[in-house]
Design an enzyme around this catalytic site. Structure first.
Site, PDB file in Angstrom:
ATOM      1  N   GLY A 108       0.799  -1.215   0.000  1.00  0.00           N
ATOM      2  CA  GLY A 108       0.000   0.000   0.000  1.00  0.00           C
ATOM      3  C   GLY A 108       0.833   1.266   0.000  1.00  0.00           C
ATOM      4  O   GLY A 108       1.260   1.724   1.071  1.00  0.00           O
ATOM      5  N   PRO A 146      -5.386   7.929  -3.429  1.00  0.00           N
ATOM      6  CA  PRO A 146      -6.243   8.600  -4.416  1.00  0.00           C
ATOM      7  C   PRO A 146      -5.644   9.898  -4.951  1.00  0.00           C
ATOM      8  O   PRO A 146      -5.826  10.232  -6.122  1.00  0.00           O
ATOM      9  CB  PRO A 146      -7.536   8.847  -3.632  1.00  0.00           C
ATOM     10  N   GLY A 148      -0.132   9.514  -6.389  1.00  0.00           N
ATOM     11  CA  GLY A 148       0.322   8.397  -7.202  1.00  0.00           C
ATOM     12  C   GLY A 148       1.756   8.597  -7.641  1.00  0.00           C
ATOM     13  O   GLY A 148       2.689   8.089  -7.032  1.00  0.00           O
ATOM     14  N   SER A 149       1.940   9.418  -8.682  1.00  0.00           N
ATOM     15  CA  SER A 149       3.285   9.658  -9.188  1.00  0.00           C
ATOM     16  C   SER A 149       4.149  10.452  -8.213  1.00  0.00           C
ATOM     17  O   SER A 149       5.369  10.482  -8.341  1.00  0.00           O
ATOM     18  CB  SER A 149       3.212  10.414 -10.528  1.00  0.00           C
ATOM     19  N   GLU A 208       3.296   1.204 -11.499  1.00  0.00           N
ATOM     20  CA  GLU A 208       4.724   1.132 -11.174  1.00  0.00           C
ATOM     21  C   GLU A 208       5.494   2.288 -11.825  1.00  0.00           C
ATOM     22  O   GLU A 208       6.623   2.145 -12.274  1.00  0.00           O
ATOM     23  CB  GLU A 208       5.344  -0.208 -11.619  1.00  0.00           C
ATOM     24  N   GLY A 209       4.847   3.460 -11.866  1.00  0.00           N
ATOM     25  CA  GLY A 209       5.430   4.634 -12.503  1.00  0.00           C
ATOM     26  C   GLY A 209       4.854   4.805 -13.887  1.00  0.00           C
ATOM     27  O   GLY A 209       4.956   3.919 -14.727  1.00  0.00           O
TER      28      GLY A 209
END
Length: 396
Positions: free
Chosen positions: A141, A145, A148-149, A375-376
């Site tokens: 985890g 929301p 992310g990046s 994953e990017g």
């Protein structure tokens, strides 16, 4: 005097550059074992799993029986396989479905690696053998929301309360979350550190609702993680990591598997398109005899062989200890983008049949739309490579 001639081997359309010769016997044996498993146990069922939006837990148990979970880690009863062997495993699993590779990748390269690299001896001895055996399923985890990046903006936080930690927050797009027995949850502490915690299923305040209505990665369990005053003991914290370096190192492990895995998805679509083109008759001859179709197939072969060489070289670099995260970014950026183009081209060769689950192409194509992002994102990896070659970071 003329030079002696050597008989040339026959050209194999499925291994155009004879890359099989670059592998050693052990690597080929591992690859062939996983390939057989995928053909016998995954391919006959995965279209139905994709349509129904499920991944049976038993599939992870079968991966464990083959010794594939955490296979590239050593100690604690783990196999300690080479990076190339692990990469080839990811390639063959993703030739089945990206969701299958994701399940193995999250278990071994995210959840297990986090404990193996950053955990205490007690945590390693308690969790790693059980996770390798498939007795305990893990998830990871980090993504939120609104983070992310840029994981440094995470809102999930952990606060000391006596001898415990109390965690509040939410995570998003978590593979295996709903079926996981433990979650590696990353949170910001009061002093600004980034810490990882092992949160066990059933802990009060912790839930992992499944995300539905996906059009991509449907043969995969994707979840939210919700943490509301989740209290965990101090010994649940991974002691070795206190900055973003902890979770980012885990992501780099998982990205490595994607560099190989994307080749598997592309290969599966190419093989299907080639076989179909030889059998599909249009205007009294197979479509494989037309120039436009041959151009598409030739471009597919070029991309798959290029991507295979990139993956193998990156794998050899990882085994030799010379691999940098920027190299992995280059591999993921190029191989996933190339695989998507292969799948899209294969879809056009199959025509209307290309959009049905009777064939694997649309399934791989949809899955790779997610692989391009997770994953990017493609954009982030582009900036990683751009920053590496110019010396000027462009993120901010």
């Amino acid at each position: 005097m003329a030079a002696p001639t050597t008989a040339q081997p026959a050209l194999d359309p499925l291994d155009f550059l004879a890359l099989d010769a670059l592998l050693d016997d052990e690597e080929r044996a591992i690859r062939d074992t996983v390939r057989q498993f995928v053909r016998e146990q995954i391919l006959p069922e995965v279209g139905d799993w994709f349509e129904r939006g499920i991944l049976p837990r038993e599939v992870i148990q079968e991966l464990a029986k083959l010794g594939l979970l955490g296979m590239h880690l050593h100690g604690y009863g783990l196999p300690g396989a080479s990076a190339v062997a692990y990469g080839l495993t990811c390639l063959e699993l993703e030739a089945g479905d990206s969701g299958i590779r994701s399940a193995a990748s999250v278990q071994g390269s995210l959840a297990m690696f986090a404990i193996w690299r950053w955990g205490s001896e007690e945590q390693k001895e308690r969790w790693l053998p059980a996770m390798h055996a498939g007795e305990v399923i893990g998830c990871f985890g980090l993504t939120e929301p609104d983070a992310g990046s840029d994981p440094g903006t995470m809102r999930t936080h952990a606060k000391r309360d006596g001898g415990d930690w109390v965690i509040n927050g939410a995570k998003m797009w978590i593979t295996n979350g709903t079926i996981a027995d433990i979650a590696i949850v990353w949170a910001r502490t009061e002093d600004g550190e980034i810490r990882g915690f092992v949160v066990e299923k059933g802990t009060p305040g912790f839930s992992a609702p499944e995300i539905h209505k996906k059009i991509s990665l449907r043969a995969s369990v994707t979840s939210e993680l919700v943490l509301q005053d989740v209290r965990v003991p101090a010994e649940s914290m991974l002691p070795g990591a206190s900055t973003l370096r902890g979770p980012l190192s885990c992501l780099n492990e998982a990205r490595f598997g994607i560099v190989f895995g994307a080749v598997g998805a592309a290969r599966a679509c190419y093989e299907e398109a080639l076989a179909y083109a030889k059998e599909r008759i249009v205007f009294d001859k197979p479509i494989s005899a037309y120039q436009l179709t041959q151009q598409k197939l030739a471009e597919m072969v070029l991309e798959i062989n290029r991507a295979s060489l990139v993956a193998l070289h990156i794998g050899r670099m990882k085994d030799s200890g010379t691999l940098r995260p920027e190299h992995v970014s280059l591999g993921k950026m190029g191989n996933v983008r190339g695989a998507l183009e292969v799948c899209r081209s294969a879809r056009t060769i199959l025509g209307g049949n290309g959009i049905t689950l009777e064939y694997p192409v649309i399934r791989h194509m949809n899955n790779l739309e997610s692989v391009l992002t997770y994953e990017g994102t493609h954009e982030v990896h582009t900036l990683v490579v751009g920053g590496a070659i110019t010396g000027t970071p462009a993120f901010r």
